[in-house]
Design a protein around this motif. Structure first.
Motif, short mmCIF file in Angstrom:
data_model
loop_
_atom_site.label_atom_id
_atom_site.label_comp_id
_atom_site.label_asym_id
_atom_site.label_seq_id
_atom_site.Cartn_x
_atom_site.Cartn_y
_atom_site.Cartn_z
N GLY A 1 0.83 -1.20 0.00
CA GLY A 1 0.00 0.00 0.00
C GLY A 1 0.86 1.24 0.00
O GLY A 1 2.09 1.17 0.09
N ILE A 2 0.20 2.40 -0.09
CA ILE A 2 0.93 3.66 -0.14
C ILE A 2 1.78 3.85 1.11
O ILE A 2 2.92 4.32 1.04
N ASP A 3 1.24 3.47 2.28
CA ASP A 3 1.98 3.61 3.53
C ASP A 3 2.54 2.28 4.00
O ASP A 3 2.85 2.10 5.17
N ARG A 4 2.66 1.32 3.08
CA ARG A 4 3.21 0.01 3.39
C ARG A 4 4.32 -0.28 2.37
O ARG A 4 4.81 0.61 1.71
N ASP A 5 4.68 -1.54 2.25
CA ASP A 5 5.58 -1.91 1.15
C ASP A 5 4.86 -1.62 -0.16
O ASP A 5 3.67 -1.88 -0.29
N VAL A 6 5.58 -1.07 -1.13
CA VAL A 6 4.93 -0.73 -2.40
C VAL A 6 5.25 -1.75 -3.49
O VAL A 6 4.56 -1.80 -4.52
N GLU A 7 6.27 -2.56 -3.29
CA GLU A 7 6.60 -3.58 -4.28
C GLU A 7 7.54 -4.60 -3.67
O GLU A 7 8.10 -4.39 -2.58
N LEU A 8 7.72 -5.68 -4.36
CA LEU A 8 8.70 -6.70 -4.01
C LEU A 8 9.52 -6.99 -5.25
O LEU A 8 8.97 -7.37 -6.28
N GLY A 9 10.82 -6.77 -5.17
CA GLY A 9 11.68 -6.94 -6.34
C GLY A 9 11.79 -8.39 -6.76
O GLY A 9 11.32 -9.31 -6.08
N PHE A 10 12.43 -8.60 -7.90
CA PHE A 10 12.62 -9.96 -8.40
C PHE A 10 13.44 -10.77 -7.41
O PHE A 10 14.42 -10.29 -6.84
N HIS A 11 13.02 -12.00 -7.18
CA HIS A 11 13.69 -12.87 -6.24
C HIS A 11 13.39 -14.32 -6.63
O HIS A 11 12.56 -14.58 -7.50
N GLY B 1 -3.36 -2.22 -9.35
CA GLY B 1 -2.03 -2.82 -9.35
C GLY B 1 -2.11 -4.27 -8.93
O GLY B 1 -3.09 -4.96 -9.17
N GLY B 2 -1.06 -4.74 -8.27
CA GLY B 2 -1.03 -6.13 -7.83
C GLY B 2 -0.56 -7.10 -8.89
O GLY B 2 -0.81 -8.30 -8.79
N GLU B 3 0.11 -6.59 -9.93
CA GLU B 3 0.60 -7.49 -10.99
C GLU B 3 1.70 -8.41 -10.44
O GLU B 3 2.46 -8.04 -9.55
N LEU B 4 1.77 -9.58 -11.01
CA LEU B 4 2.77 -10.55 -10.63
C LEU B 4 3.58 -10.92 -11.86
O LEU B 4 3.02 -11.24 -12.90
N TYR B 5 4.90 -10.88 -11.74
CA TYR B 5 5.78 -11.13 -12.87
C TYR B 5 6.63 -12.37 -12.62
O TYR B 5 7.07 -12.62 -11.50
N PHE B 6 6.87 -13.13 -13.68
CA PHE B 6 7.77 -14.28 -13.61
C PHE B 6 8.90 -14.09 -14.62
O PHE B 6 8.66 -13.64 -15.74
N ARG B 7 10.09 -14.46 -14.22
CA ARG B 7 11.24 -14.34 -15.11
C ARG B 7 12.03 -15.65 -15.15
O ARG B 7 13.21 -15.71 -14.83
N GLY B 8 11.37 -16.73 -15.50
CA GLY B 8 12.07 -17.99 -15.72
C GLY B 8 12.37 -18.77 -14.45
O GLY B 8 12.04 -18.36 -13.35
N VAL B 9 13.01 -19.93 -14.64
CA VAL B 9 13.37 -20.83 -13.56
C VAL B 9 14.88 -20.81 -13.40
O VAL B 9 15.62 -20.77 -14.39
#
Length: 303
Positions: A240-250, A268-276
Motif C-alpha cells: 500500500g501507499i503507507d506500506r511496502d509498495v513492491e517486491l523486487g525480483f527474487h 495494481g497487484g501485478e505478478l511477474y515471472f522471469r524464468g526458472v
C-alpha cells in the motif's frame, strides 16, 4: 504459500540386529518413495522436534517391512534418523520458534475461529474440489490456464473465505500494534505482513498442502518432488501507499509456490515471472525474454 520437499542427507546405516520389537534395525531408507503407501498422521502428537508432515512424508521411504508396523515404531526409527542428521543449532532454533508461537497463540484472541480448521466446502469453489477429487491431469487442466510453461492460474477459494481471511489478518495486526508484540515478518524483504503458521494456521495449512496442493503438484510438478511435499511457509504480505509498495525480483526457496491475490479495493497487484533458476544462477540477472506479466483478480490463484 511455499511447499518444500525434504532435503535431508542420505540415510544412516544401522547395526544388523533385530530389536525387541521384532523390527530389524539394519534397514536403509528407500531411494524412491513408495507412492501407493498411505502414511499415518502425526498431527495429534505434541512436542515433536520436527513437522508432523515430515514424518508422514518420510514414511514413504521406509523399507517395505516397516511400512505397516505400529506408528510408534516408525516414529522412533524416523526420529533417530532426523536427529542424527540435524545439528544442535537447528534443533534449538526449532524449539525457540515453537515457544515463540506458543506465546502468540496463548495471548491472541482469533476473530474467525472457523478459519483455523479445514472446511473444504466453505473454503473452495466447487470446480476446484471436483478437480482434486478426480485427481487426474485432465481434471486439473480443465480448470486451469497455463499462460507460460509451468505457471497455472485457476479459481480456488470462495470469496467469503477470502474476506474472512483478510479480516483475521487485520485483527492480528491490530493486536500486534496494541500489545507491541514483536513478530517475525515473513521474509527479509517485506516490512509488513505476517506468518500465518505463527498465529494458529499451521494445522489448517498442513491439511491444505497435504490434501489439496500435493495432489496437484504430484501431477504437474513430479520432477521436483511434487508428490512428497512435506513442509510449507504460509504467509501474507501487505502492500500500500503507507506500506511496502513492491517486491523486487527474487527466487522462492521452494519446489512449488501458490500465490493468492487478496484485498479489498485496489489497483495494481501485478505478478511477474522471469524464468526458472538452477542453484548456480539464483542471483544472476534476469532476462527480458523470460518476462511474464499477470494481473490477478480477487480469489484467483496462481501456481
Amino acid at each position: 504459500m511455499d511447499g518444500s520437499q525434504d532435503r535431508s542427507k542420505p540415510p544412516p546405516q544401522t547395526p544388523s540386529t533385530a530389536n525387541g520389537n521384532g523390527v530389524a534395525s539394519m534397514m536403509r531408507l528407500r531411494l524412491k518413495p513408495e507412492k501407493e503407501h498411505k502414511s499415518d498422521s502425526y498431527q495429534d502428537l505434541q512436542q515433536l522436534e520436527f513437522s508432523p508432515l515430515l514424518f508422514s512424508s518420510l514414511e514413504h521411504y521406509l523399507p517395505a517391512n516397516m511400512l505397516n508396523v505400529p506408528r510408534e515404531l516408525k516414529l522412533r526409527y524416523m526420529r533417530e534418523i532426523l536427529l542424527r542428521y540435524s545439528t544442535e543449532g537447528e534443533r534449538t532454533r526449532i524449539q525457540r520458534h515453537r515457544e515463540y508461537r506458543e506465546r502468540i497463540t496463548s495471548n491472541y484472541q482469533s476473530l474467525h475461529e472457523q478459519l483455523y480448521t479445514m472446511q473444504a466446502e466453505q473454503f473452495f469453489v466447487p470446480s476446484f474440489l471436483n478437480a482434486v477429487n478426480e485427481g487426474t491431469e485432465d481434471s486439473f487442466r480443465s480448470i486451469m490456464v497455463e499462460p507460460s510453461p509451468g505457471v497455472f492460474t485457476f479459481e480456488m477459494l470462495q470469496p467469503r473465505f477470502c474476506e474472512l481471511l483478510v479480516s483475521e489478518v487485520e485483527n492480528f495486526e491490530r493486536w500486534v500494534h496494541e500489545t507491541r508484540f514483536r513478530i517475525m515478518r515473513p521474509n527479509t524483504m517485506n516490512k509488513y505482513g505476517a506468518v500465518l503458521d505463527d498465529f494458529g494456521f499451521e494445522t489448517m495449512l498442513d491439511k491444505l498442502m497435504e490434501e489439496f496442493i500435493r495432489p496437484i503438484s504430484r501431477v504437474l510438478f513430479p520432477e521436483v518432488g511434487g508428490a512428497t511435499l512435506d513442509s510449507h511457509h504460509g504467509f501474507v504480505v501487505e502492500y500500500g501507499i503507507d506500506r511496502d509498495v513492491e517486491l523486487g525480483f527474487h527466487v522462492d526457496d521452494a519446489e512449488v509456490t501458490l500465490n493468492v491475490c487478496l484485498g479489498k479495493q485496489f489497483t495494481g497487484g501485478e505478478l511477474y515471472f522471469r524464468g526458472v533458476r538452477c542453484d548456480k544462477h539464483v542471483n544472476s540477472e534476469t532476462l527480458s525474454e523470460f518476462g511474464l506479466q499477470r494481473a490477478e483478480k480477487i480469489s484467483e490463484r496462481l501456481f
